[in-house]
Structures are given as C-alpha cells and as structure tokens.
Design an enzyme around this catalytic site. Structure first.
Site, PDB file in Angstrom:
ATOM      1  N   LYS A 153     -62.243  12.374   5.563  1.00 12.95           N
ATOM      2  CA  LYS A 153     -62.619  11.105   5.997  1.00 12.95           C
ATOM      3  C   LYS A 153     -62.145  10.565   4.575  1.00 12.95           C
ATOM      4  CE  LYS A 153     -66.069   8.147   6.229  1.00 12.95           C
ATOM      5  NZ  LYS A 153     -67.899   7.959   6.299  1.00 12.95           N
TER       6      LYS A 153
ATOM      7  N   ASP B 131     -67.683  10.097  11.973  1.00  7.54           N
ATOM      8  CA  ASP B 131     -67.386  11.248  10.859  1.00  7.54           C
ATOM      9  C   ASP B 131     -67.460  13.098  11.285  1.00  7.54           C
ATOM     10  OD1 ASP B 131     -67.685   9.240   9.346  1.00  7.54           O
ATOM     11  OD2 ASP B 131     -68.880   9.666   7.982  1.00  7.54           O
TER      12      ASP B 131
ATOM     13  N   LYS C 238     -73.578   1.576  16.955  1.00 11.33           N
ATOM     14  CA  LYS C 238     -73.275   1.133  15.505  1.00 11.33           C
ATOM     15  C   LYS C 238     -71.390  -0.113  15.368  1.00 11.33           C
ATOM     16  CE  LYS C 238     -70.551   2.787  11.715  1.00 11.33           C
ATOM     17  NZ  LYS C 238     -70.542   4.460  10.793  1.00 11.33           N
TER      18      LYS C 238
ATOM     19  N   HIS D  75     -70.205  -2.101  12.605  1.00 11.03           N
ATOM     20  CA  HIS D  75     -69.839  -2.049  11.377  1.00 11.03           C
ATOM     21  C   HIS D  75     -67.871  -3.282  11.168  1.00 11.03           C
ATOM     22  CE1 HIS D  75     -68.529   1.058   8.149  1.00 11.03           C
ATOM     23  NE2 HIS D  75     -69.172  -0.011   6.931  1.00 11.03           N
TER      24      HIS D  75
END
Length: 546
Positions: A368, A32, A126, A128
């Site tokens: 985003k 992000d 991460k 995910h």
C-alpha cells in the site's frame, strides 16, 4: 463508440425479454486487501460468495487502483485522476485545488450521474473523500447513506467509553450516530445495504448500490467465532503460505507458471522466529482472515436479498479492493497506538504488518502507498448473469477511471457537460463493457498514470515506468514477462524510458500535479501530521519488537 455499445447492450436485453428497466449496479470494495487475499485469486481464506461470483463471472488479472484509500476513492467515485478530482494527496487540504482534500464540483460522482438517469443511489460503508458535511455522501448524490466519513474505524463499540476504546462514530443520512454496543461494523455495513435494497424495491426505479467495506483495514478486530475457524491454519508461517498461494494462482490461471516472484529481504524467515513470536504472528493472520471471511458473509446476504427481490438477473456486480495490503509501519513515523486488549478484540489496535502483507500481495512487489504492482493492483470480479461468461479470466489492464464510463454505458446514462452550474471534467477512462461482455481487449489511446506522495508510474502496453520517492530515478519493467518487477530494464531501453517519462510530464501538467518535495506536509511520511511535527525515525518495516 461508447454510446453505440450502450445502445446495443440495452437492445440485446430488450429482445431477450429480460429488461423491464435499466440494469441495477452494485459496486463492492474491500479496504487494504491484497491481490491474493480471496479464493478466486489464490487464498485459503473462506470466501464462498466471492468464489461464486468469480465462477459465474469474470476476473481480471490486471486491475489498477491508486495505492491508498482517499485517492482511490476519488477516482472510483468520479472517473477522474485523483488530482483532477481534488484529492491529489489525501483527505487533507494542502492549499491547492488539486490537493484540497475533498471532491470538487467539476468531478461528478457516480451517484450524481446515475441519479440523473433515474437511479436510486445507495451507499453503506467508508466515505473518506471529504470530512466537511458539505462533502458528505448525501450532498454528493446518494439518496441513502450509512457508514463513517473518515479513513479508519473501530469495528466494535464496547459502550464503556475510554480513551483507548472510543465510540464508533457513524453517520446515517446526515445524522451522527454511534454503533450500538454488541454490534460489529462489517455486519452493520452489509445489514444496511440489505435494508436499503428492501426499501428501494418498493419503487419502480433501478438502483446503484455502493458497498465500501473497511475490512480488513486495521485495527485487527473480528468476531470470536470467525477467528476460531482459522485457529492453527497459519502455523505453517508466511514462507510456506506464500508458496501455497502462488501455486494456487498458477493453477487458477491468475498468474503464468513461469511468472516472476517478488522477494522482500526485510521479511525474516519464519523459522528464525521464537515459538512465542510465531504464536503472536499466527494470531494476527487468524484475525485478518476472519475479517475477510465476515466481509464475504455480508456479500452473501446481499446476494440472497437480490435473489429474494428477483433482481439478480438484471444486476451487474463489480468487486475490487482499494489498494494492496499494508506493509511497514502505519504510517512511517506515526507513533503506534497502544492496544488495551488482545489482538482481535475491541481494544486491539494491531494490524497485519509487512511479513503477512508480503503473502497478501503475492506474487507482487511492495505494499500500500507504493506505485509498484503490490501497491496498485487489485482483484476485480464482474458478475452479470447471462451477460458475462462464467469462469472467464482476462488480462484487462484496466483502472478505476474506467468504471464510471462502464457503469454509464450499462445504465444508458448521459454524462452531463454541466451539472448544477459546474462544467464537468471530461471522463478520461474507457468503458469496459466490451471487455466484460465479450472479452475484447481494451482499446486505450493514452497510457495509465499515477502520482501520489512522490511515487510515480506510467503503464503503456507491456511497459511500466515507475519511481519510488524520495528517488526520482525512473525504473522500467516489462510487465508481460515480469509482473513482479524484478528486472529493471531502464538502462537497456532508454528510448522507452524517455517516451514514457515525456508522456508523464504532459499528464502531470494537465492534472495539476505538483512536485511532492514542494508540497509535502510535515509529519509522518505519506500523511499529514495533526501536530505539525517533523517525521520521526520509524523502526524498520516488519522488524518491530514482539
């Protein structure tokens, strides 16, 4: 051509006497983080280690991701479109193979292919791309893994568990663990990357290390000493800071002096805020900057270990971000989690929000989850001593799907037609080896395509076709002259629109893309609702009560 580039590359290393083994590869990804959030792309945030990699390596002006966490990771890890890899929407199962929410077996991971080529495969951070343990990193080719499986995590574990501050749940090599009290997750990700490098150095194998930071993804939580470094820096407000960053980007050569600048009418003028409001907003950006600062410190530790092991001369490092900065509500329609502590502490569940994200994505449009440039654009830094020319900047127009063929070229790794009984999907991307090493422009036969939650785009040469759900109307932009997407040329260029729209339709059929209105889950826009409820009406982005 790809095999020839790889062969010539390895031969050049051999004749210089520098290659005793295949090159090592380190892939680092922020979470992000906006296009302008690091020093080499115009930021005031202290990133000396990324500054060094850029000064000694290559930066791309145009590198594309998939606008949001899980779809980006699906393409990054496999070299496939996110739909072809099984994550057309998110890491939730919508009942179709292209939307199953975890990586399918036909989409081979970087770790699986490089492991077959003799590499140690290491990951910290991460994941995910699959919650079930059958789809965890160690089951998809990684020899070592430390990190978390889902999409977001606290950065601190205070030890005294409450519903507001739960344990930080982690996994290390298939074993569930919790973050120790007093530790900071960003440090632990970097620390385990360093540990894995130290352990791996006892082998004679090359390594592939994937460092997937969750910084600066919400919640805003940082170490006090890092926050202190930015006290007062953001008192100038987002209007002035954005001007500073854009001027610096122009000076660096990241954007042209006459580049277009995307406005956002939803961002209020800084001077319209009260004193107390300005104090609160400053705090958000101080913590956000501190999170990026600490990530860069971890990169410095990885570089120091690489040098200590005398492997820095034979290592390719690539740094990117998974999507643009987060604007609006998180996500639209989801009830905001209540904080149990000040911004920056373990109990904080706040985030950067749209007004500062508008700065982070400078000079680009949107945020985003969007297919506009602010959602799908990322910095890319590539570093390889004596192979990549220092201080280079190239347009690039590259995508996540290009990194897998690039790494396989550099490693001399064969991409198998069949892996563990599954027929592997062909790789649709192109190798960036010639771009990295000789700055040759990419010879791409097909356009780039995007679809995620109804947001669609096509990029071919100077032209970009884009539509933003729920609208299905195509917009057309000349990216060479209007990177900020301020002038819609669809009415003036109907033939270009028709050509690119037809190409999109073909790609969508080939990748099993389903119309979003037919498949969208109930719940907050862009995400599945855990309760199965309908979307709630959210506050206007950037307009929350302070």
């Amino acid at each position: 051509m790809k095999k020839m580039i790889a062969t010539l590359y390895l031969f050049s290393l051999l004749i210089t006497g520098r290659a005793q083994q295949q090159p090592n590869i380190i892939l680092i990804m922020a979470d992000d983080m906006g296009y302008s959030d690091i020093g080499p792309y115009g930021s005031e945030i202290r990133t000396p280690n990324l500054n060094r990699l850029a000064a000694e390596g290559l930066r791309l002006k145009e590198f594309y991701n998939n606008s949001i966490c899980a779809p980006t990771r699906a393409s990054l890890l496999t070299g496939q479109s996110n739909h072809k890899a099984g994550i057309g929407y998110f890491n939730v199962n919508l009942g179709l193979p292209a939307y199953q929410g975890y990586l399918n077996r036909e989409s081979l991971t970087l770790a699986e292919v490089l492991q077959q080529a003799g590499y140690s495969t290491l990951m910290a951070g991460k994941w995910h791309v699959g919650d079930d343990s059958t789809a965890w990193p160690n089951q998809r080719g990684f020899d070592r893994f430390f990190g978390f499986i889902g999409g977001a995590s606290n950065y601190f574990d205070i030890g005294d568990y409450t519903d507001k501050v739960p344990p930080v749940s982690l996994v290390e090599n298939n074993n569930r663990i919790n973050l120790a009290k007093g530790q900071y997750l960003t440090d632990e990700i970097a620390g385990h990357a360093v540990q894995f490098l130290e352990e791996q150095s006892k082998t004679r194998k090359p390594f592939f290390l994937y460092v997937a930071y969750n910084a600066p993804h919400w919640p805003l939580q940082a170490l006090p000493e890092d926050i202190q470094q930015y006290r007062g820096r953001y008192a100038i407000g987002w209007d002035s800071l954005r001007k500073e960053r854009i001027a610096r980007q122009q000076q660096l050569g990241i954007i042209a002096p006459n580049t277009t600048i995307a406005p956002d009418p939803e961002v209020p003028a800084w001077e319209s805020l009260t004193y107390d409001e300005q104090q609160l907003w400053q705090r958000k950006m101080e913590v956000y900057a501190a999170m990026i600062d600490r990530m860069d410190q971890g990169i410095g530790k990885i570089l120091a270990k690489l040098k200590a092991l005398k492997k820095d001369d034979n290592t390719l490092i690539v740094f990117i971000s998974d999507n643009g900065a987060q604007g609006g509500f998180i996500p639209v329609g989801r009830r905001r989690q209540r904080s149990s502590g000040p911004i920056g502490t373990a109990g904080s569940y706040d985030y950067q929000e749209q007004s500062w994200a508008h700065v982070s994505n400078s000079p680009l449009r949107a945020y985003k989850a969007s297919a506009y440039e602010g959602g799908i654009s990322s910095p890319l830094i590539a570093w390889f001593p004596r192979r990549i020319k220092g201080g280079s900047i190239a347009r690039g127009t590259a995508h996540l799907i290009d990194l897998a063929p690039t790494f396989y070229d550099v490693a001399g790794a064969a991409y198998p037609a069949v892996y563990k009984g599954a027929a592997a999907h062909p790789l649709p991307g192109v190798s960036l080896a010639s771009l990295f090493f000789t700055q040759q422009e990419i010879d791409r036969k097909q356009p780039l395509f995007w679809e995620r939650a109804g947001n669609r785009a096509v990029r071919k040469g100077r032209w970009k076709l884009v539509s933003s759900w729920p609208s299905r109307e195509w917009e057309l932009y000349d990216i060479d002259n209007d990177r900020a997407e301020t002038h819609n040329l669809a009415a003036q260029q109907p033939q270009v629109v028709q050509e690119l729209a037809a190409a999109y339709d073909v790609w969508a059929r080939q990748n099993d893309v389903v119309d979003y209105d037919r498949i969208k889950p109930a719940g907050p826009a862009g995400f599945a609702a855990p309760t199965g409820g309908r979307p709630q009406q959210a506050a206007a982005p950037g307009k929350r009560n302070l």
